[in-house]
Design an enzyme around this catalytic site. Sequence first.
Site, short mmCIF file in Angstrom:
data_model
loop_
_atom_site.label_atom_id
_atom_site.label_comp_id
_atom_site.label_asym_id
_atom_site.label_seq_id
_atom_site.Cartn_x
_atom_site.Cartn_y
_atom_site.Cartn_z
CG HIS A 238 6.66 1.61 13.08
ND1 HIS A 238 6.17 0.64 12.24
CD2 HIS A 238 6.52 2.78 12.41
CE1 HIS A 238 5.74 1.20 11.12
NE2 HIS A 238 5.95 2.50 11.20
N GLY B 143 0.84 -1.19 0.00
CA GLY B 143 0.00 0.00 0.00
C GLY B 143 0.88 1.24 0.00
CG ASP C 136 7.13 -2.44 8.82
OD1 ASP C 136 7.22 -1.98 7.66
OD2 ASP C 136 6.35 -1.97 9.67
N GLY D 264 -1.75 2.34 6.64
CA GLY D 264 -2.16 1.41 7.68
C GLY D 264 -1.54 0.03 7.55
NE ARG E 136 2.92 8.55 8.74
CZ ARG E 136 3.90 8.07 9.45
NH1 ARG E 136 4.01 6.78 9.63
NH2 ARG E 136 4.79 8.84 10.00
#
Length: 171
Positions: A50, A9, A82, A14, A12
């Site tokens: 995070h 995505g 991540d 999600g 920001r």
Amino acid sequence: MAKSILITGGARSGKSALAERLVQDIGPDPLYIATAQAFDGEMEDRIGLHQDRRGPEWGLIEAPLDLTGALAQAGTRPCLVDCLTLWLTNLMLAERDWREEADRLAALIGTLPGPVVFVTNEVGLGIVPETPLGRAFRDAAGTLNQQVAGRCDEVFLCVAGQPLKVKPHGS
């Protein structure tokens, strides 16, 4: 073979929060494999956000370059990687052969003993980058994302905090 999921995505969107929820739902003792490096104060702040959101129950392996080594260390623990685009950035800036590293990662996905959720950015939806390095990165990220998505059991696109399953389990 353990379950593997890719979440992609925009910035920001999600992605990380969704990935954290999925990993925690998979099982206890989650492991966060971080590819980010804090080269400036802004990145330090992002990393801190995070960390605060995850909480102390998460284990941590920092793997800015050796992602396959970090995954091998994880064993059967549910893992969150991540993110792949920061890993790619690190590889490119270190002048490492990102294609070889991507091939190694893709080959490893089907052999991992524990479940893993990968987070990546979808960078090819915007304007064409102005610089040759920017265009090379955009193209490399698209290639890496396709490779990983092809090996993962499920793929989600996260938009405005809402996940859309684009590759259901078994496809």
